[in-house]
Design an enzyme around this catalytic site. Structure first.
Site, PDB file in Angstrom:
ATOM      1  N   ASP A   1      -6.682  -2.707   4.691  1.00 46.06           N
ATOM      2  CA  ASP A   1      -5.686  -3.636   4.155  1.00 46.06           C
ATOM      3  C   ASP A   1      -5.879  -5.052   4.702  1.00 46.06           C
ATOM      4  O   ASP A   1      -5.273  -5.999   4.191  1.00 46.06           O
ATOM      5  CB  ASP A   1      -4.261  -3.168   4.510  1.00 46.06           C
ATOM      6  CG  ASP A   1      -3.903  -1.865   3.814  1.00 46.06           C
ATOM      7  OD1 ASP A   1      -4.341  -1.675   2.671  1.00 46.06           O
ATOM      8  OD2 ASP A   1      -3.199  -1.048   4.422  1.00 46.06           O
TER       9      ASP A   1
ATOM     10  N   ASP B   1      -0.966  -1.179   6.430  1.00 45.53           N
ATOM     11  CA  ASP B   1      -1.080  -0.705   7.810  1.00 45.53           C
ATOM     12  C   ASP B   1      -2.483  -0.297   8.213  1.00 45.53           C
ATOM     13  O   ASP B   1      -2.710   0.083   9.354  1.00 45.53           O
ATOM     14  CB  ASP B   1      -0.139   0.486   8.031  1.00 45.53           C
ATOM     15  CG  ASP B   1      -0.604   1.731   7.283  1.00 45.53           C
ATOM     16  OD1 ASP B   1      -1.341   1.578   6.277  1.00 45.53           O
ATOM     17  OD2 ASP B   1      -0.245   2.846   7.706  1.00 45.53           O
TER      18      ASP B   1
ATOM     19  N   ASP C   1       0.868  -1.168   0.000  1.00 47.00           N
ATOM     20  CA  ASP C   1       0.000   0.000   0.000  1.00 47.00           C
ATOM     21  C   ASP C   1       0.912   1.227   0.000  1.00 47.00           C
ATOM     22  O   ASP C   1       2.062   1.147   0.446  1.00 47.00           O
ATOM     23  CB  ASP C   1      -0.884  -0.042   1.247  1.00 47.00           C
ATOM     24  CG  ASP C   1      -1.777   1.177   1.338  1.00 47.00           C
ATOM     25  OD1 ASP C   1      -2.416   1.505   0.330  1.00 47.00           O
ATOM     26  OD2 ASP C   1      -1.817   1.791   2.414  1.00 47.00           O
TER      27      ASP C   1
END
Length: 760
Positions: free
Chosen positions: A652, A648, A450
């Protein structure tokens, strides 16, 4: 919640239990069919002695080094392999077993030394050592050997009996059989020689050969192996003990009246104000209220560079304050601190099993029975076709086979390496949730990341704000920031911080609503305000020049949002999230390891591609909704890729769970951490490169251990059986078989301990 097998005390996952049975309204779960049958025969026998099976163990828990799934309260022996249980990582170390084995070893060694001299002297031409006749010498051998076998070897005979009782053959089955066979044969030869046929007689006389020295030396050598093994096993949890030792015992609490008082760490409560003087350890996790300093966080994160701390900064317990004085507010104490969570996670992970362990388990399951069969076959062959005295050769070689084939080295090969690796990972800020993650990580060839909070700091800043009417920018920004204050998204917080930095006072919001991955809408000062992507703004006519400006800003790696007030375009907002200083180095290290990097981002494609190009990311996918991340991971897996996902945020979590290995940044949410197989304490991508190196080193170490153990047994058993005798006239003495068996286990453990020196 896991349950306890009421028969053997093992921790059992109800979903994976081998069997279950309902008794008096309570369902009990079992690790094997054997435990089920034992419980069914007499339930009260086990219920009277065991805690409720659905309750988690309380008190100091002990586990088996070879079978980490075996957990019970208090010391004891493993019902599977007979090894002495050791405290789980993080518990107070118990050296009672080591002290007992050491005492037994030294007494046995002192008695065995003269026994070997007396027994072997005639073979070197010393017919009457110390002036002793043959009969007197035999009785002295009995007097010296009996305490060694019966007292020194008592722990092995006890575990041998347990293996028979539990119908679970293990290494102590072989040791017990071998030593008992040699000793009983010798006692009968000494006190009842008439029971033996003429071919047992030595030198044509009445004396029957005895093997007290073989039985005693085998016990002594096995004790030596146990002592060395227990010492080595104690070192495997050294990393955890080092972590536990980091925590200070006291804290300097600032009382309401301003007085400072030193209190025990157990007395510190959430909300307490604590002073940390220069050079002291920070007592608990919290937030800095006053002062500034540089804090050494290497004990937790593995990074050597001190981190600057000033008011508002987060501090972690057990880290070391630099030259400045700090006042902090305690926010997490006791078991809630980061250090306590690390210790707990590693302790839990060390009791899991790697998939490669199944191979060792499968072999060990049939190994003991096979060895016993080989020993019986060896005895029969020597008895019927061996040279005289045939039965003596049959007994000696059968004992050698039983002793040299003990499979303890096979069973220890995997769990010891995994335990050491997890401890080393913890010292470097890498937390593995289970042993499977350690093994799978080395297979990773694709890393999906990400952008926000993973590649970047996750603290975006408002850098551009453009409204059609320049003189109305302040009012528009006030309305937009007031709306965004109700959102927890990092971009929203950047807009709020930017407005507050301009001295704007924010107003309350009503009817707030959020559309995941697109934008937010609400009412501020009786005006309908919406902020989000161009797709979210479809009802508002965005001027062409603003769209062009947005493209230019995205090309600079900035995230662009649009705002509408009462359904009309009101502003263009550009937010930039700085890339972490360590990200470029991490990307380079990962690509050097052959890992392909894929970045998924909800940002516009051009923005995402600008960041990807800057870092050298192999593939960039922008404008992706959170719920689609898992689908992209799945698509990569469908192409045959082994995928790790690093993230994080809460959004996710599905992708982290879908990936072969999920990697949570320690700075992220608890949901992300719970969904991941690996957690990086510091949230630094360089930790992934370290984790992959550790995984490769660990599995290489495991394979070395398994190779040594299997090859050792494959070569040792035939030699002990006497296959070299027809050609070379060579036989393996039970004494040398015992020495080789003891050292094999120690060599496996010693090899595993080399992981503590692995360079990550």
């Amino acid at each position: 919640m896991n349950a306890l097998d009421p028969v053997c005390g093992m921790t059992v996952d109800p979903a994976k239990a081998a069997a279950s049975l309902e008794h008096r309204g309570t369902r009990y779960y079992f690790c094997s069919k054997h435990c089920l049958h034992a419980f069914s025969a007499d339930p009260e026998k086990y219920l009277s002695a065991k805690a409720a099976p659905t309750a988690a163990p309380a008190g100091v828990q002990y586990t088996c080094p070879m079978h980490p799934e075996v957990v019970q309260v208090g010391p004891g022996n493993c019902p599977k392999c007979g090894m002495a249980l050791v405290p789980v990582a993080g518990a107070q170390e118990d050296y009672a077993e080591l002290r007992d084995m050491t005492r037994r070893f030294w007494v046995s060694a002192v008695l065995s030394a003269p026994l070997v001299v007396i027994a072997m002297a005639p073979y070197f031409g010393w017919r009457e050592p110390f002036g002793l006749a043959a009969e007197a010498r035999s009785y002295l051998e009995f007097a010296l050997g009996t305490p060694v076998v019966l007292w020194g070897g008592w722990p092995f005979f006890h575990k041998f009996a347990l293996s028979l009782k539990n119908r679970s053959p293990n290494m102590y089955t072989l040791i017990g059989l071998g030593v008992a066979l040699a000793y009983v044969f010798s006692v009968a030869a000494l006190f009842a020689p008439g029971l033996f046929p003429a071919e047992f007689r030595m030198h044509g006389g009445e004396e029957v050969g005895a093997y007290f020295e073989a039985a005693a030396v085998i016990v002594t050598l096995v004790l030596l192996g146990e002592v060395m093994q227990l010492r080595a096993l104690g070192q495997t949890s050294q990393a955890i003990r080092r972590l536990l030792a980091l925590a200070p015992n006291t804290a300097l609490r600032i009382e309401p009246d301003g007085q400072e008082r030193e209190v025990s760490l157990n007395e510190v409560k959430v909300g307490d104000r604590l002073r940390v003087r220069p050079g002291e350890k920070i007592p608990v996790d919290g937030t800095c209220l006053e002062g500034s300093s540089n804090v050494d966080e290497s004990m937790v994160t593995g990074e050597p560079v001190p981190v600057p701390k000033k008011p508002g900064a987060r501090v972690t317990g057990a880290t070391i304050n630099g030259k400045g004085s700090l006042v902090i507010r305690a926010e997490k104490v006791g078991s809630d601190t980061l250090l306590a969570r690390i210790v707990h996670m590693v302790a839990q992970a060390q009791r899991t099993r790697a998939p490669v362990q199944r191979l060792a388990d499968l072999v060990a399951a049939y190994f003991v029975q096979t060895v016993i069969a080989i020993a019986v076959l060896t005895a029969l062959i020597w008895w019927f076709i061996g040279p005289e005295p045939r039965v003596v050769y049959a007994v000696v070689n059968a004992v050698a086979v039983l002793i040299i084939a003990c499979p303890c080295a096979v069973g220890l090969a995997t769990p010891i390496s995994i335990t050491v690796a997890m401890g080393q990972g913890a010292l470097n800020g890498i937390l593995f949730r289970n042993a499977e993650a350690v093994e799978k990580l080395r297979e990773i060839d694709t890393l999906v990341v990400d952008k926000t909070g993973t590649l970047t700091l996750g603290r975006p800043q408002l850098v551009d704000f453009l409204a059609p009417q320049k003189d109305d920018e302040a009012n528009v920004l006030q309305l937009i920031a007031s709306l965004e204050r109700a959102s927890e998204h990092p971009l929203a917080q950047a807009i709020v911080s930017g407005a507050e930095a301009r001295g704007l006072t924010l107003a309350p919001v009503e009817d707030f609503a959020s559309v995941t991955g697109q934008g937010v809408v609400g009412t501020v000062k009786a005006r309908l305000v919406a902020v989000g992507s161009a797709r979210f703004m479809h009802a508002a006519a965005i001027p062409k020049e603003m769209l062009e400006r947005a493209e230019a800003l995205r090309g600079q790696g900035k995230t662009v949002l649009f705002a509408a007030i009462d359904g009309r375009f009101a502003a263009l907002i550009a937010v930039a999230d700085p890339i972490k200083e360590t990200t470029a180095e991490a990307v380079h290290a990962l690509k050097a390891q052959g890992v392909r990097l894929v970045m998924l981002s909800g940002d516009a494609k051009k923005t995402a591609q600008a960041v990807g190009a800057q870092l050298g990311i192999d593939e960039v996918i922008g404008e992706i909704l959170p719920e689609d991340k898992a689908a992209h991971v799945k698509a990569l897996q469908a192409k045959g890729r082994s995928v790790a996902m690093a993230g994080d945020g809460i959004n996710d979590a599905p992708a982290l769970a879908q990936a072969n290995v999920g990697i949570a940044m320690g700075s992220g949410t608890d949901v992300a951490i719970e969904s991941a197989g690996v957690t990086l304490v510091k949230g630094d991508l360089r930790g992934i490169a370290k984790a992959i190196r550790l995984s490769h080193a660990t599995m290489r170490n495991v394979k070395q251990n398994l190779f040594f153990a299997f090859v050792y047994n494959a070569l040792g058993v035939p030699v002990a059986a006497g296959v070299l005798y027809p050609v070379f006239g060579l036989l393996l003495s039970p004494i040398f078989a015992g020495a080789a068996m003891a050292m094999s286990s120690v060599s496996v453990v010693t090899n595993a301990l080399r992981l503590r020196r692995a360079k990550l």
